[in-house]
Design a protein around this motif. Structure first.
Motif, mmCIF file in Angstrom:
data_model
loop_
_atom_site.group_PDB
_atom_site.id
_atom_site.type_symbol
_atom_site.label_atom_id
_atom_site.label_comp_id
_atom_site.label_asym_id
_atom_site.label_seq_id
_atom_site.Cartn_x
_atom_site.Cartn_y
_atom_site.Cartn_z
ATOM 1 N N GLY A 1 0.794 -1.214 0.000
ATOM 2 C CA GLY A 1 0.000 0.000 0.000
ATOM 3 C C GLY A 1 0.830 1.269 0.000
ATOM 4 O O GLY A 1 0.454 2.267 -0.619
ATOM 5 N N ASN A 29 -12.086 -5.372 -1.980
ATOM 6 C CA ASN A 29 -12.094 -6.621 -1.219
ATOM 7 C C ASN A 29 -13.468 -6.917 -0.625
ATOM 8 O O ASN A 29 -14.285 -6.027 -0.419
ATOM 9 C CB ASN A 29 -11.076 -6.549 -0.078
ATOM 10 C CG ASN A 29 -9.658 -6.429 -0.561
ATOM 11 O OD1 ASN A 29 -9.360 -6.713 -1.717
ATOM 12 N ND2 ASN A 29 -8.769 -6.005 0.323
ATOM 13 N N GLY A 33 -13.815 -2.443 7.202
ATOM 14 C CA GLY A 33 -13.189 -1.910 8.407
ATOM 15 C C GLY A 33 -14.240 -1.155 9.195
ATOM 16 O O GLY A 33 -15.123 -0.512 8.616
ATOM 17 N N ILE A 68 -9.445 7.581 4.167
ATOM 18 C CA ILE A 68 -9.257 6.867 2.900
ATOM 19 C C ILE A 68 -8.239 7.568 2.007
ATOM 20 O O ILE A 68 -7.337 6.938 1.446
ATOM 21 C CB ILE A 68 -10.606 6.715 2.165
ATOM 22 C CG1 ILE A 68 -11.538 5.779 2.957
ATOM 23 C CG2 ILE A 68 -10.399 6.202 0.744
ATOM 24 C CD1 ILE A 68 -12.935 5.692 2.392
ATOM 25 N N ARG A 72 -4.962 5.712 3.867
ATOM 26 C CA ARG A 72 -5.052 4.498 3.051
ATOM 27 C C ARG A 72 -4.648 4.748 1.602
ATOM 28 O O ARG A 72 -4.760 3.853 0.767
ATOM 29 C CB ARG A 72 -6.470 3.915 3.116
ATOM 30 C CG ARG A 72 -6.875 3.547 4.532
ATOM 31 C CD ARG A 72 -8.229 2.882 4.608
ATOM 32 N NE ARG A 72 -8.623 2.703 5.984
ATOM 33 C CZ ARG A 72 -8.242 1.695 6.767
ATOM 34 N NH1 ARG A 72 -7.451 0.750 6.268
ATOM 35 N NH2 ARG A 72 -8.645 1.614 8.019
ATOM 36 N N GLN A 75 -6.864 3.631 -1.174
ATOM 37 C CA GLN A 75 -7.042 2.195 -1.369
ATOM 38 C C GLN A 75 -8.258 1.665 -0.598
ATOM 39 O O GLN A 75 -8.178 0.664 0.125
ATOM 40 C CB GLN A 75 -5.788 1.443 -0.920
ATOM 41 C CG GLN A 75 -4.571 1.691 -1.796
ATOM 42 C CD GLN A 75 -4.703 1.028 -3.163
ATOM 43 O OE1 GLN A 75 -5.160 1.628 -4.121
ATOM 44 N NE2 GLN A 75 -4.304 -0.213 -3.246
ATOM 45 N N ALA A 76 -9.392 2.321 -0.777
ATOM 46 C CA ALA A 76 -10.628 1.885 -0.134
ATOM 47 C C ALA A 76 -11.783 2.698 -0.703
ATOM 48 O O ALA A 76 -11.585 3.754 -1.311
ATOM 49 C CB ALA A 76 -10.553 2.053 1.385
ATOM 50 N N GLN A 257 -14.896 1.505 5.754
ATOM 51 C CA GLN A 257 -14.518 1.358 4.361
ATOM 52 C C GLN A 257 -14.353 -0.108 3.968
ATOM 53 O O GLN A 257 -14.169 -0.975 4.813
ATOM 54 C CB GLN A 257 -13.225 2.105 4.049
ATOM 55 C CG GLN A 257 -11.994 1.672 4.797
ATOM 56 C CD GLN A 257 -11.828 2.294 6.161
ATOM 57 O OE1 GLN A 257 -11.620 1.544 7.095
ATOM 58 N NE2 GLN A 257 -11.907 3.591 6.311
ATOM 59 N N HIS A 258 -14.477 -0.318 2.660
ATOM 60 C CA HIS A 258 -14.119 -1.600 2.053
ATOM 61 C C HIS A 258 -12.777 -1.363 1.367
ATOM 62 O O HIS A 258 -12.655 -0.499 0.487
ATOM 63 C CB HIS A 258 -15.164 -2.052 1.035
ATOM 64 C CG HIS A 258 -16.572 -2.065 1.571
ATOM 65 N ND1 HIS A 258 -16.945 -2.859 2.626
ATOM 66 C CD2 HIS A 258 -17.684 -1.372 1.193
ATOM 67 C CE1 HIS A 258 -18.225 -2.672 2.870
ATOM 68 N NE2 HIS A 258 -18.696 -1.778 2.021
ATOM 69 N N ARG A 259 -11.774 -2.103 1.771
ATOM 70 C CA ARG A 259 -10.429 -1.854 1.271
ATOM 71 C C ARG A 259 -10.246 -2.345 -0.168
ATOM 72 O O ARG A 259 -10.945 -3.244 -0.624
ATOM 73 C CB ARG A 259 -9.408 -2.513 2.200
ATOM 74 C CG ARG A 259 -9.358 -1.877 3.574
ATOM 75 C CD ARG A 259 -8.554 -2.667 4.563
ATOM 76 N NE ARG A 259 -9.169 -3.960 4.864
ATOM 77 C CZ ARG A 259 -8.734 -4.780 5.812
ATOM 78 N NH1 ARG A 259 -7.680 -4.445 6.543
ATOM 79 N NH2 ARG A 259 -9.346 -5.933 6.021
ATOM 80 N N SER A 261 -7.451 -3.885 -2.870
ATOM 81 C CA SER A 261 -6.152 -4.531 -3.047
ATOM 82 C C SER A 261 -5.631 -4.220 -4.440
ATOM 83 O O SER A 261 -6.378 -4.274 -5.422
ATOM 84 C CB SER A 261 -6.258 -6.049 -2.874
ATOM 85 O OG SER A 261 -6.443 -6.384 -1.520
#
Length: 295
Positions: A1, A29, A33, A68, A72, A75-76, A257-259, A261
């Protein structure tokens, strides 16, 4: 990441990598979270309007967009519920208060239910006048410190004092199972395509297990039971929607959030794909030696 900005700027493979035949794939993914509140805690727990208002205000105050975008690195995607992508019950068009960020609404909600600063020190008190101070359980790693800083900044903005209990993940998990925490952040992944698995966290019979928030609601329990008996279809989807609404009202968890990948691989790697469920992929890949550059 940490290298996604160099490898995939603006979501596209960097030209220098593409020229070498390297391939890439981004995928949302099947995970979520979330921030978790202990429903048996005397401060953040409970089902009375003032306790519900406190959890909802905290949720409105957390700057998930900044989480985010910066922490991140994009990445979400924002989560609208605990139901994860790629499972039944997940609707990409569904919108709920789970994703809202509004300190003004949070302040108004706290004012309305008596969480006000009575002594003028800049921090709110409980409706009964006692000090209001939250304890967030966390881990000592650098990434957790970054999230903790954002959490504190978000709650400072609405006048809610917060401190941190720093322990190893194993210690925090043990405390979570025993109900000895106030607020904690976790994430969970789906093991199969049935969205009912995400609702284990709301099932009262699993309190202390998957349901670490120890949430108890008779209607949610009934919805969970009915989901087990129905085939996929409109009736089952309607129950999933009702479950999302109950979760948003009582807010035992604040879905964040939904991460995403991001995977990149050399052209001589054959057969790679990131599975949606579980993490097994190594038995599907091979190396095409003819595609390797000469050594």
């Amino acid at each position: 990441g940490e290298f996604v900005s160099q490898a995939m700027p603006n979501g596209k493979l960097a030209p220098n990598l593409a020229k070498r035949g390297i391939r890439a794939m981004r995928q949302v993914n099947s995970d979520t979270g979330f921030i978790m509140f202990n429903m048996e805690d005397p401060v953040v727990g409970g089902y009375t309007p003032d306790k519900v208002a406190l959890r909802r205000a905290i949720s409105l105050a957390y700057d998930n967009e900044r989480d985010i975008r910066l922490l991140r690195r994009g990445q979400a995607i924002p989560a609208q519920s605990n139901i994860v992508p790629h499972t039944t019950g997940y609707d990409p068009a569904y919108k709920s208060e789970m994703s809202d960020y509004s300190p003004p609404r949070a302040n108004a909600l706290l004012d309305l239910f008596g969480y006000v600063d009575r002594d003028g020190d800049g921090w709110r008190e409980l409706p009964d006048g006692k000090p209001l101070s939250l304890v967030r359980t966390t881990q000592p790693e650098q990434v957790n410190r970054e999230f903790d800083l954002l959490w504190k900044k978000s709650l400072d903005a609405i006048g809610v004092r917060t401190t941190f209990l720093v322990q190893s993940f194993a210690e925090n998990l043990k405390a979570g199972r025993a109900g000895k925490f106030q607020v904690w952040a976790l994430a969970g992944s789906a093991a199969d395509p049935d969205g009912q698995g995400s609702l284990q966290r709301f099932d009262s019979t699993q309190a202390g297990g998957q349901n670490m928030a120890r949430f108890r609601n008779a209607r949610m329990d009934e919805v969970y039971r009915q989901l087990s008996m129905l085939p996929d279809g409109p009736e089952r989807e309607a129950l999933f929607r009702e479950a999302k609404l109950i979760a948003a009202v009582y807010m035992p968890y604040r879905a964040l959030q939904h991460r995403i990948s991001t995977d990149i691989w050399h052209p001589w790697v054959v057969g790679f794909r990131r599975p949606l469920f579980w993490q097994e992929w190594w038995h599907m890949v091979d190396v095409d030696e003819s595609a390797r550059p000469a050594r």
